[in-house]
Design a protein around this motif. Structure first.
Motif, PDB file in Angstrom:
ATOM      1  N   GLY A 569     -34.013 113.513 -23.040  1.00  0.00           N
ATOM      2  CA  GLY A 569     -34.630 113.064 -24.280  1.00  0.00           C
ATOM      3  C   GLY A 569     -34.413 113.969 -25.466  1.00  0.00           C
ATOM      4  O   GLY A 569     -34.618 113.558 -26.609  1.00  0.00           O
ATOM      5  N   TYR A 609     -40.473 116.343 -31.035  1.00  0.00           N
ATOM      6  CA  TYR A 609     -40.337 115.838 -29.673  1.00  0.00           C
ATOM      7  C   TYR A 609     -41.422 116.472 -28.808  1.00  0.00           C
ATOM      8  O   TYR A 609     -41.778 117.632 -28.995  1.00  0.00           O
ATOM      9  CB  TYR A 609     -38.959 116.182 -29.107  1.00  0.00           C
ATOM     10  N   ARG A 610     -41.930 115.680 -27.831  1.00  0.00           N
ATOM     11  CA  ARG A 610     -43.004 116.163 -26.973  1.00  0.00           C
ATOM     12  C   ARG A 610     -42.720 115.808 -25.519  1.00  0.00           C
ATOM     13  O   ARG A 610     -42.248 114.717 -25.209  1.00  0.00           O
ATOM     14  CB  ARG A 610     -44.330 115.544 -27.417  1.00  0.00           C
ATOM     15  N   SER A 611     -43.000 116.773 -24.631  1.00  0.00           N
ATOM     16  CA  SER A 611     -42.918 116.537 -23.196  1.00  0.00           C
ATOM     17  C   SER A 611     -44.300 116.743 -22.597  1.00  0.00           C
ATOM     18  O   SER A 611     -44.993 117.704 -22.947  1.00  0.00           O
ATOM     19  CB  SER A 611     -41.927 117.488 -22.530  1.00  0.00           C
ATOM     20  N   ASN A 617     -38.934 115.512 -19.331  1.00  0.00           N
ATOM     21  CA  ASN A 617     -38.637 114.416 -20.245  1.00  0.00           C
ATOM     22  C   ASN A 617     -39.331 114.656 -21.585  1.00  0.00           C
ATOM     23  O   ASN A 617     -40.526 114.985 -21.620  1.00  0.00           O
ATOM     24  CB  ASN A 617     -39.118 113.085 -19.665  1.00  0.00           C
ATOM     25  N   THR A 619     -40.022 112.973 -25.508  1.00  0.00           N
ATOM     26  CA  THR A 619     -40.056 111.748 -26.296  1.00  0.00           C
ATOM     27  C   THR A 619     -40.199 112.110 -27.764  1.00  0.00           C
ATOM     28  O   THR A 619     -41.032 112.968 -28.115  1.00  0.00           O
ATOM     29  CB  THR A 619     -41.235 110.857 -25.878  1.00  0.00           C
ATOM     30  N   ARG A 620     -39.391 111.491 -28.607  1.00  0.00           N
ATOM     31  CA  ARG A 620     -39.544 111.723 -30.043  1.00  0.00           C
ATOM     32  C   ARG A 620     -40.789 110.988 -30.519  1.00  0.00           C
ATOM     33  O   ARG A 620     -40.871 109.767 -30.417  1.00  0.00           O
ATOM     34  CB  ARG A 620     -38.319 111.241 -30.802  1.00  0.00           C
ATOM     35  N   VAL A 621     -41.749 111.759 -31.021  1.00  0.00           N
ATOM     36  CA  VAL A 621     -43.002 111.157 -31.468  1.00  0.00           C
ATOM     37  C   VAL A 621     -43.053 110.990 -32.977  1.00  0.00           C
ATOM     38  O   VAL A 621     -43.924 110.273 -33.490  1.00  0.00           O
ATOM     39  CB  VAL A 621     -44.212 111.984 -30.983  1.00  0.00           C
ATOM     40  N   THR A 662     -47.602 113.258 -33.441  1.00  0.00           N
ATOM     41  CA  THR A 662     -47.437 111.842 -33.752  1.00  0.00           C
ATOM     42  C   THR A 662     -47.692 111.574 -35.226  1.00  0.00           C
ATOM     43  O   THR A 662     -46.945 110.859 -35.896  1.00  0.00           O
ATOM     44  CB  THR A 662     -48.392 110.990 -32.888  1.00  0.00           C
TER      45      THR A 662
END
Length: 888
Positions: A569, A609-611, A617, A619-621, A662
């Motif tokens: 990711g 980005y956060r895992s 993994n 994810t772009r928040v 976010t």
């Protein structure tokens, strides 16, 4: 008053809770209140940073000495305090790359400094020559055109001195530039003119920068033929690949010194000095280089024989005893400490100072344990005899400044030791304060020596985190530690020009380090983060380097680096990760509470980005956070999960999120941000260096930017324009650490911070000021510095304090742990005289905790006591540290 019973804990430990960010956004500029910072002291490192030259005013009484540096400005030796005083810290951030310095030999307190760093550029830059007549208290720029290029932090910065004041006429100054020739002023620097008869010099394809006119040396005995004004007639200048030129008419004209000998036109003169009898001594590099003497119109090669010097050295520094023109000292830019030689007969013969029996004169070395053996001559440049004591000399090097004593002794060895008190010029990039329970108090990264761990800001470290090789020095690019187990730390760095990356990891607070197994061979620097709860869980974004085809993308490990896996990711390329010289970047951080959560910033899409699964993994928040992508600092708040801050030095913006990235909104009313730090609270307090209401400096806001208070540091003289990072002391929020480019690290007391009324609250002075009621000792094992230990049976300590005011509000803070969680130790405050009171912090965990308690002293209070107490219980041991009682 002795306390024998278990205190009844009262009051409440301050809690933490989140507030809605949207509720505090305020637009428009508001008045800025000003608070004065109380104190600032340098974190003591005692070395590293290139001191490129040294000059002293001729004297037989007081030693008046100055040094120049490549990134830290000019310093004056203060003999009364035995320390160096920085002269260009305040408001001179663009004038710290010093090309040359010169004293006015006839006027105490008058000094000139040439500054700038555009040696390979063209056109006008931030260059010039400064003048002070009050020993550096104030400076004025002279009239030298700003188009004259300088190289205070460029190749050949150890040559010189390029700037000289005529000892016969203080109005005459000469300056040799790198690409723009030789310049002269006849009115104390007000105006300047170029002298056409000296070549300008130029760089070759192998040079990183031109040396040009590398030195100016004036014969102090000579008097010019012209009588009005009287001035020195004989002046020498060394020119790169052009030889040595001489004027005999007071600078009216120059010509190449003829003859088949002497430094050839293929050589680069390094330094030149004129002895009291008019003899010129020169060191030079390249074909025709070596050590040369020009006397009575004849050149003589007086280089130290290879049989004595071991090999043909690159000779740099040269000094002549002011009282003996035949007594010469030379040094070379070498890799071993056997590069200092002395001659008592004008170079006819030499004796070396070394650390083995191969040399007639032994040289002992006395400096901090982290210095390598070659520190006294690595990049050696400046060299002078002490004009007040010919038994001592001073030498500059890439590690700092050194005194060599006992030069005359035939029975005891000479001694080289550091002379660095106050001369902190390291390029400091990151600074992290470790929480209670950690062996060290401070973890830092920097250029050249990668980083250091400090037990406290006044104790010189025993070792650097990662040692370089004798031929290359590395930079620290990232560091991290485990919040719940802070003796677990990891540091990465490297040297892009030579030998790739370096990574080290420790589980005992740095007592021992091991190589971190890289994801691919030569994984280089970049950014690394360690889980806040699991030190074996790491995420690493190595720097992408074009010269290594096996470079790695983002990776993670759950077994301390034994095996690595791709962090899905995250983009494979990261511009911010490749900026080794922007080591203050922080684009990857762990959540301080949730050990499985990590955050990253990527420039390609300005995305957060956060895992939530330990880095497996991401994810772009959020994307499009900022349009500028250099000098990014992503930070979290101790004790708060999901609160994420982002500072951008290029755009000057500071943003905050309370939901893990976010949603991210700018902190209002501050622009031009350089760096910032965070103090846990509700809401978080931010201290930032930037501009509020047109005022640039340190500012503090306790309401997320709705209002700001300026922190006035003017009286402290801090070089704030060079500030790269700032960190609150995790054990004392009234203190902060600052990292400066070229000026090392500082420890400051923040404004509005009341003094600690508890004496010796960290037990660094054993039990001084405390009454030992029972079972109490001071220990140093497993803690940073010292701490109080209460034994298995009932016991504790107490201290009556003064300086408090009845009716005022105070905060009690302390850190503690127990060897077993079945027991409790209390740190409390009690008093009486009007209304009796007793409130305490309670601790019952095996890991260090830091707690605080707010209390208002009742009206009529006549005595106040701070105490530590533990009952028999299950007979666990209690360790207590960092007790403070400060007014709110």
């Amino acid at each position: 008053m002795r306390y024998l019973a278990s205190p009844a804990p009262g009051g409440a430990v301050l809690g933490r809770f989140m507030v809605r960010f949207a509720a505090v956004l305020v637009t428009g500029l508001l008045p800025v209140q000003s608070l004065r910072a109380q104190s600032a002291t340098q974190v003591d490192l005692r070395g590293m940073g290139f001191v490129t030259g040294v000059v002293a005013r001729p004297s037989t009484s007081a030693l008046e000495m100055y040094v120049r540096t490549d990134v830290g400005g000019v310093f004056r030796w203060e003999a009364a305090d035995s320390r160096w005083i920085p002269l260009l810290d305040r408001d001179h951030s663009d004038k710290l790359h010093i090309e040359s310095v010169a004293v006015d030999p006839s006027t105490a307190g008058t000094l000139y400094a040439a500054y700038g760093n555009n040696a390979t550029g063209s056109g006008t830059g931030h260059t010039g020559i400064l003048k002070t007549v009050d020993n550096g208290a104030t400076w004025q720029r002279t009239g030298l055109p700003s188009s004259v290029r300088m190289g205070g932090n460029a190749q050949y910065r150890w040559t010189g001195e390029r700037l000289q004041v005529d000892p016969r006429n203080r109005n005459y100054l000469y300056f040799g530039s790198r690409l723009d020739g030789l310049w002269v002023s006849t009115n104390g620097g007000d105006t300047w003119a170029m002298i056409d008869s000296v070549p300008k010099g130029s760089a070759s394809s192998t040079d990183k920068a031109a040396a040009g006119v590398s030195f100016v040396a004036i014969d102090p005995r000579s008097t010019a033929v012209v009588s009005n004004p009287t001035r020195a007639s004989t002046i020498y200048v060394g020119v790169q690949r052009s030889g040595v030129y001489r004027s005999t008419d007071g600078g009216g004209s120059f010509s190449l010194i003829s003859g088949s000998s002497g430094p050839g036109t293929a050589a680069t003169p390094m330094r030149g000095v004129v002895a009291s009898d008019g003899t010129l001594y020169v060191t030079a590099w390249g074909s025709g280089g070596g050590i040369w003497r020009f006397r009575n119109g004849i050149w003589s090669n007086i280089s130290v024989p290879a049989s004595i010097a071991w090999y043909d050295r690159a000779w740099t520094g040269i000094a002549v005893d002011p009282a003996n023109p035949d007594r010469i000292l030379v040094t070379a830019d070498g890799e071993v400490p056997k590069d200092i030689f002395i001659s008592s007969n004008g170079g006819a013969s030499w004796q070396g100072y070394g650390d083995s029996g191969a040399y007639p004169r032994r040289l002992t070395q006395e400096w901090p344990a982290w210095w390598p053996a070659k520190a006294s001559n690595s990049l050696a440049g400046g060299l002078i005899f002490d004009p007040t004591n010919s038994n001592r000399a001073f030498v500059t090097s890439g590690y700092g400044f050194h005194a060599i004593t006992d030069l005359n002794s035939t029975t005891s060895p000479a001694n080289a030791r550091d002379f660095m008190r106050g001369l902190e010029i390291l390029i400091a990039t990151r600074v992290r304060s470790l929480p209670a329970g950690a062996r060290n108090r401070l973890l830092v990264t920097c250029q050249d020596m990668v980083g250091f761990a400090f037990t406290d800001h006044q104790t010189v470290p025993g070792e650097a985190l990662i040692r370089g090789t004798p031929w290359a020095i590395a930079a620290g690019t990232s560091l991290s530690f485990c919040q719940s187990q802070p003796d677990h730390m990891v540091v990465v760095g490297g040297h892009v020009e030579y030998w790739g990356g370096l990574a080290r990891i420790t589980n005992d607070g740095g007592v021992t380090w091991r190589n971190l197994n890289p994801p691919v061979e030569k994984a280089f620097g970049g950014h690394i983060a360690m889980s806040s709860t699991n030190p074996n869980n790491l995420v690493w974004i190595p720097m992408n380097v074009s010269w290594y085809s096996g470079r790695s993308g983002p990776v993670y490990t759950t077994d301390g680096g034994a095996t690595w896996h791709t962090a899905a990711g995250l983009p494979s390329w990261n511009d911010a990760s490749s900026q080794i010289w922007f080591g203050a970047n922080a684009i990857l951080v762990p959540d301080p509470v949730n050990g499985l959560t990590f955050y990253a910033f990527y420039p390609q899409d300005q995305g957060i980005y956060r895992s939530v699964d330990g880095g497996a993994n991401f994810t772009r928040v959020r994307s499009g956070v900022t349009s500028q992508t250099h000098l990014i600092q992503l930070k979290t708040v101790p004790g708060k999960t999901g609160e994420l801050w982002l500072g951008n030095r290029d755009s000057g913006r500071l943003l905050m999120s309370s939901d893990g990235g976010t949603n991210m909104a700018p902190i209002p009313n501050i622009t031009g941000l350089s760096t910032y730090t965070l103090i846990p609270g509700t809401p978080t307090t931010v201290i930032a260096h930037g501009t509020v209401n047109g005022v640039r400096g340190l500012h503090r806001s306790s309401n997320l930017g709705a209002t700001w208070q300026q922190i006035d540091t003017q009286s402290l003289g801090l070089p704030l324009a060079s500030l790269l990072d700032i960190e609150i002391d995790s054990r004392d929020s009234t203190k902060a650490y600052l990292a400066f480019s070229g000026r090392g690290y500082y420890h400051i007391t923040l404004p509005g911070s009341s003094p600690n009324l508890v004496q010796n609250g960290s037990f660094e002075n054993s039990l001084t000021s405390w009454s030992n009621w029972a079972q109490s000792t001071v220990v140093s094992s497993g803690v940073s510095g010292n701490a109080l230990q209460v034994g298995a049976f009932a016991g504790g300590v107490g201290q009556s304090i003064s300086g408090w005011s009845a009716g005022a509000s105070y905060t009690l803070r302390a850190s503690a742990r127990l060897s077993a969680s079945s027991d409790t130790v209390w740190v409390g405050v009690k008093g009486g005289g009007g209304q009796n009171f007793d409130q305490a912090l309670s601790f019952n965990t095996t890991e260090f905790q830091s707690k605080s308690l707010s209390i208002t002293l009742p009206a009529g209070t006549s005595w106040v006591q701070i105490y530590v107490w533990k009952n028999d219980g299950t007979r666990a041991l209690a360790t207590v540290d960092d007790i403070s009682f400060t007014r709110n």
